[in-house]
Write a protein that holds these residues in place. Structure first.
Motif, PDB file in Angstrom:
ATOM      1  N   ILE A 153      14.482  68.583  43.508  1.00 17.90           N
ATOM      2  CA  ILE A 153      13.617  67.800  44.198  1.00 17.90           C
ATOM      3  C   ILE A 153      14.323  66.257  44.365  1.00 17.90           C
ATOM      4  O   ILE A 153      15.175  65.766  43.888  1.00 17.90           O
ATOM      5  CB  ILE A 153      11.915  67.512  43.853  1.00 17.90           C
ATOM      6  CG1 ILE A 153      11.022  68.444  43.145  1.00 17.90           C
ATOM      7  CG2 ILE A 153      11.171  65.459  44.417  1.00 17.90           C
ATOM      8  CD1 ILE A 153       9.844  66.985  42.029  1.00 17.90           C
ATOM      9  N   LYS A 154      14.410  66.377  45.557  1.00 16.61           N
ATOM     10  CA  LYS A 154      14.624  65.010  46.498  1.00 16.61           C
ATOM     11  C   LYS A 154      14.241  63.579  47.090  1.00 16.61           C
ATOM     12  O   LYS A 154      13.448  64.399  48.116  1.00 16.61           O
ATOM     13  CB  LYS A 154      15.982  65.440  47.246  1.00 16.61           C
ATOM     14  CG  LYS A 154      16.858  66.292  46.737  1.00 16.61           C
ATOM     15  CD  LYS A 154      18.080  66.494  47.756  1.00 16.61           C
ATOM     16  CE  LYS A 154      18.551  67.610  46.875  1.00 16.61           C
ATOM     17  NZ  LYS A 154      19.956  67.103  46.254  1.00 16.61           N
ATOM     18  N   LEU A 155      14.421  62.542  46.922  1.00 15.16           N
ATOM     19  CA  LEU A 155      14.093  61.606  46.937  1.00 15.16           C
ATOM     20  C   LEU A 155      15.353  60.914  47.890  1.00 15.16           C
ATOM     21  O   LEU A 155      16.105  60.461  47.460  1.00 15.16           O
ATOM     22  CB  LEU A 155      13.871  60.485  45.881  1.00 15.16           C
ATOM     23  CG  LEU A 155      12.954  59.708  46.524  1.00 15.16           C
ATOM     24  CD1 LEU A 155      12.135  59.899  47.235  1.00 15.16           C
ATOM     25  CD2 LEU A 155      13.097  57.898  46.090  1.00 15.16           C
ATOM     26  N   ALA A 173      10.071  62.146  50.534  1.00  9.06           N
ATOM     27  CA  ALA A 173      10.446  63.412  48.796  1.00  9.06           C
ATOM     28  C   ALA A 173      10.527  64.570  49.439  1.00  9.06           C
ATOM     29  O   ALA A 173       9.837  65.072  50.154  1.00  9.06           O
ATOM     30  CB  ALA A 173       9.528  63.357  48.163  1.00  9.06           C
ATOM     31  N   LEU A 228       5.047  60.668  41.704  1.00  8.42           N
ATOM     32  CA  LEU A 228       5.344  61.439  42.224  1.00  8.42           C
ATOM     33  C   LEU A 228       4.720  62.836  41.684  1.00  8.42           C
ATOM     34  O   LEU A 228       5.420  62.879  40.159  1.00  8.42           O
ATOM     35  CB  LEU A 228       6.687  61.596  42.749  1.00  8.42           C
ATOM     36  CG  LEU A 228       7.117  63.071  43.190  1.00  8.42           C
ATOM     37  CD1 LEU A 228       6.634  63.104  45.465  1.00  8.42           C
ATOM     38  CD2 LEU A 228       8.264  63.244  44.332  1.00  8.42           C
ATOM     39  N   CYS A 274      20.495  60.569  49.226  1.00  8.79           N
ATOM     40  CA  CYS A 274      19.569  60.916  48.949  1.00  8.79           C
ATOM     41  C   CYS A 274      19.466  59.310  47.224  1.00  8.79           C
ATOM     42  O   CYS A 274      20.462  59.435  47.345  1.00  8.79           O
ATOM     43  CB  CYS A 274      20.134  62.422  48.011  1.00  8.79           C
ATOM     44  SG  CYS A 274      18.697  62.392  46.609  1.00  8.79           S
ATOM     45  N   SER A 278       4.605  67.323  41.855  1.00  7.16           N
ATOM     46  CA  SER A 278       4.572  68.191  42.321  1.00  7.16           C
ATOM     47  C   SER A 278       4.331  69.056  41.613  1.00  7.16           C
ATOM     48  O   SER A 278       4.388  69.565  40.587  1.00  7.16           O
ATOM     49  CB  SER A 278       6.522  68.656  42.065  1.00  7.16           C
ATOM     50  OG  SER A 278       6.089  68.440  40.610  1.00  7.16           O
ATOM     51  N   LEU A 315       8.819  56.667  39.335  1.00 10.33           N
ATOM     52  CA  LEU A 315      10.009  56.567  40.928  1.00 10.33           C
ATOM     53  C   LEU A 315      11.127  55.709  40.373  1.00 10.33           C
ATOM     54  O   LEU A 315      12.504  55.785  40.476  1.00 10.33           O
ATOM     55  CB  LEU A 315       9.201  56.692  41.587  1.00 10.33           C
ATOM     56  CG  LEU A 315       8.681  57.575  42.404  1.00 10.33           C
ATOM     57  CD1 LEU A 315       7.909  57.463  43.853  1.00 10.33           C
ATOM     58  CD2 LEU A 315       9.356  58.971  42.709  1.00 10.33           C
ATOM     59  N   HIS A 373       6.684  58.105  51.633  1.00 15.52           N
ATOM     60  CA  HIS A 373       6.061  57.216  50.073  1.00 15.52           C
ATOM     61  C   HIS A 373       4.893  56.581  51.212  1.00 15.52           C
ATOM     62  O   HIS A 373       4.956  55.963  52.527  1.00 15.52           O
ATOM     63  CB  HIS A 373       7.177  56.799  50.038  1.00 15.52           C
ATOM     64  CG  HIS A 373       7.091  55.686  49.069  1.00 15.52           C
ATOM     65  ND1 HIS A 373       6.068  54.338  49.141  1.00 15.52           N
ATOM     66  CD2 HIS A 373       7.195  56.070  47.660  1.00 15.52           C
ATOM     67  CE1 HIS A 373       6.353  53.144  48.183  1.00 15.52           C
ATOM     68  NE2 HIS A 373       6.754  54.659  46.928  1.00 15.52           N
ATOM     69  N   LEU A 386       4.087  68.469  46.964  1.00 14.20           N
ATOM     70  CA  LEU A 386       4.741  67.253  46.632  1.00 14.20           C
ATOM     71  C   LEU A 386       3.465  65.865  46.848  1.00 14.20           C
ATOM     72  O   LEU A 386       3.255  66.335  48.542  1.00 14.20           O
ATOM     73  CB  LEU A 386       6.085  67.011  47.318  1.00 14.20           C
ATOM     74  CG  LEU A 386       6.628  67.616  46.442  1.00 14.20           C
ATOM     75  CD1 LEU A 386       8.696  66.983  47.362  1.00 14.20           C
ATOM     76  CD2 LEU A 386       7.503  67.388  45.078  1.00 14.20           C
TER      77      LEU A 386
END
Length: 635
Positions: free
Chosen positions: A129-131, A121, A162, A139, A164, A176, A114, A153
């Protein structure tokens, strides 16, 4: 008056052996354009300073190949994702592991930091997709929507969106703050490899394996233009810092594009193959590419590249369709990002989905991760600033010097004497007096010595006997040499047929002819199972001689043999020498320990020679740098 030196537009900067095994991922630091991070099949993350041959730092802890790496904007943190699905974050200035993040069920394909908050990410082969919140090791969100692996990403410049890209041919835009999808951009007919936000406007570019680049309006959520006809799959794109154009790293070329209307401003030939990442610093574009264990870096002088205006001719194609004259707006066509402060809006937190996503790594996991500083001087220069204002590499570092043009006209101009001091450019250390393995004529012999002299009218015509005498000059000597070599090889072959490899090598060494040793090693190198520890004790002194030979073929054979020995026996040798003495008498162990000591002593002797030659340029330099990396545990 001194003649100005005409420099190249694009040139190769350096080539390094980055890992002991294949390189699987790499990334350039976008802020400085001088920091390079590589991930390898050896489960390590190595950090390099561009145009310097030695590794700054090696990060360990992953137990499977590193598939993706990413640096944060200030180049103080690095994140790496592995084939097993684990993610590790290191603090480069503190030289320690910061976080270990678990939750993906397949290999990590893409990562991004970020731009403001402490978030990462990750995109995976498992299509999720994980933040992640780095501070809390957890997570924050899981985004679902892709049906195949997520390849790229990118956070928007204001940190609110974000983007992708995935193998399912789609690009998706995620909000987000709301934790949901904003828009999906179909249109590509192949896997989408890369996405990039415009630095100022609400505009997104995507590159695909279908050889197209598409530009998307993020206000109207529709395609602006599409550039087709790329020479290969699009893997790397980058907007100019002021947003005037887009650079596309194509197969062996750099292309400069505009999008309203779509047009090609310039094409620069760069022999970088499949470029993996791009960065811009000091009006120079830095490109990096990797092949097996080697990483090459290239520079393009952007002051000599057309970035706006009329369409440039393409040297890689016969012709390009005519393009319209680009507009010259006085203001941006779209909204501009509003960049918040460092404490700007963060993604809202939602209930986490599972215990595995919430759990923190054990202290045991984090103890296994290490940051091994390989070059203390470069590390202190880059990651240990003397004060908080000045940081190295500096944001306004010196540009890389360009080598002169190597065309004939420029060479003649540069060769003219000048009263002014000559401009000198740093060049790699040259290898001295190496006789190449592939050549069109024998070394030390001249074809003219074996041919009749050119007939001149004043000279009498040569009789047949004189002509034959000149042709046969040196023939008898050559026959004696070849006959002797054939006899020596027959002797070695007779022992080889008995199946005693060690004795056949001993006989070849006793003959005291390196050419026979090279012939035998070329056979043994083809079958790694023939190598035994006692064979190493005999061959290592011969390898040291081969590495110092003036013949390229001898050096190549020596490097191949030494690499096989290091890969098969170095762990055994170091383990045996480090093991505590046993109680009682074990004759076989004592013999093995003696052989390990002999090999270790010989390898230590060779390591100094390898280190001294690791600064050479070309193929030899790459081979010696790889060997130097393999022999690092001897120090």
């Amino acid at each position: 008056m001194a003649t100005p030196v005409v420099t190249k537009t694009a040139w190769k900067l350096q080539e390094i052996v980055a890992h002991a095994s294949n390189v699987s991922s790499l990334v350039l630091g976008k802020a400085s354009g001088r920091l390079l991070a590589t991930g390898g099949d050896d489960c390590r993350v190595n950090l390099w300073s561009i145009n310097k041959p030695n590794c700054i730092m090696s990060l360990t802890g992953h137990t499977s190949p590193v598939e993706s790496v990413r640096l944060n904007t200030p180049e103080e943190l690095i994140v790496a994702g592995s084939q097993s699905g684990s993610i590790r974050v290191w603090d480069l200035e503190a030289a320690k592991i910061l976080r270990t993040l678990m939750g993906h069920k397949a290999n990590i394909c893409s990562l991004d930091f970020h731009p403001y908050g402490e978030f990462v990410a990750s995109g995976s082969q498992d299509t999720n997709i994980k933040l992640w919140d780095i501070r809390r090791k957890g997570c924050v969100f899981r985004y679902r929507g892709h049906s195949q692996a997520v390849r790229c990403l990118r956070f928007s410049p204001d940190g609110k969106w974000l983007a992708s890209a995935a193998d399912d041919h789609t690009v998706k835009l995620w909000d987000l703050t709301a934790g949901k999808i904003m828009s999906e951009f179909p249109g590509h007919t192949g896997p989408v490899n890369v996405v990039e936000f415009h630095p100022n406007e609400y505009l997104l570019a995507s590159g695909s394996s279908d050889r197209t680049i598409r530009f998307w309006d993020l206000e109207k959520f529709q395609v602006v233009s599409c550039i087709e006809g790329e020479p290969g799959p699009v893997r790397s794109v980058l907007f100019n810092p002021d947003g005037c154009c887009l650079y596309s790293g194509c197969q062996d070329s750099l292309r400069v594009y505009g999008w309203e209307p779509e047009r090609c401003f310039d094409v620069v030939l760069v022999n970088w193959g499949k470029v993996a990442d791009l960065a811009i610093c000091n009006d120079q574009l830095i490109g990096v590419a990797f092949s097996q264990s080697s990483v090459s870096s290239y520079v393009v002088d952007l002051t000599r590249v057309t970035r706006t205006g009329t369409v440039a001719p393409d040297p890689m194609q016969d012709s390009l369709p005519p393009a319209q004259q680009p507009p010259n707006p006085s203001a941006p066509l779209r909204r501009i990002y509003e960049r918040p402060g460092a404490t700007g809006s963060e993604p809202q937190r939602v209930k986490q989905n599972s215990e595995s996503e919430r759990r923190s790594p054990s202290s045991e996991d984090e103890r296994e991760s290490q940051a091994e500083i390989q070059n203390a001087e470069d590390y202190n220069e880059i990651f240990q600033p003397k004060n908080s204002i000045s940081r190295t590499p500096p944001r306004r570092s010196e540009p890389f010097p360009a080598p002169p043009e190597d065309d004939m006209a420029t060479a003649k101009e540069a060769a003219k004497p000048s009263p002014a001091a000559d401009v000198q450019f740093p060049v790699p250390k040259a290898e001295s007096a190496i006789i190449p393995a592939t050549r069109n004529e024998p070394i030390g012999l001249k074809a003219s010595d074996f041919l009749p002299a050119v007939k001149i009218p004043q000279q009498a015509e040569l009789v047949d006997e004189d002509a034959m005498s000149q042709i046969r000059k040196g023939h008898d000597t050559m026959c004696v040499v070849l006959t002797s070599r054939h006899k020596n090889l027959d002797t070695v072959r007779a022992v080889w047929t008995t199946g005693d490899i060690k004795t056949s090598v001993d006989s070849a060494v006793a003959i005291n002819d390196l050419s026979v040793v090279v012939d035998l090693l070329n056979i043994v190198n083809q079958k790694a199972s023939l190598w035994k520890l006692d064979l190493c004790t005999t061959v290592l002194p011969q390898i040291e001689k081969l590495l110092q030979s003036k013949y390229e073929s001898y050096v190549q054979t020596g490097c191949t043999s030494l690499k096989l020995i290091l890969q098969r026996f170095l762990p055994l040798i170091t383990d045996m020498l480090a093991a505590p003495p046993t109680v009682g008498v074990d004759i076989s162990r004592e013999e093995r320990l003696h052989k390990c000591r002999v090999c270790y002593k010989q390898l230590r002797s060779i390591s100094g020679l390898v280190k001294s030659k690791s600064g050479l340029s070309g193929r030899h330099g790459s081979a010696f740098r790889e060997l130097h990396l393999l022999m690092a545990s001897l120090d």
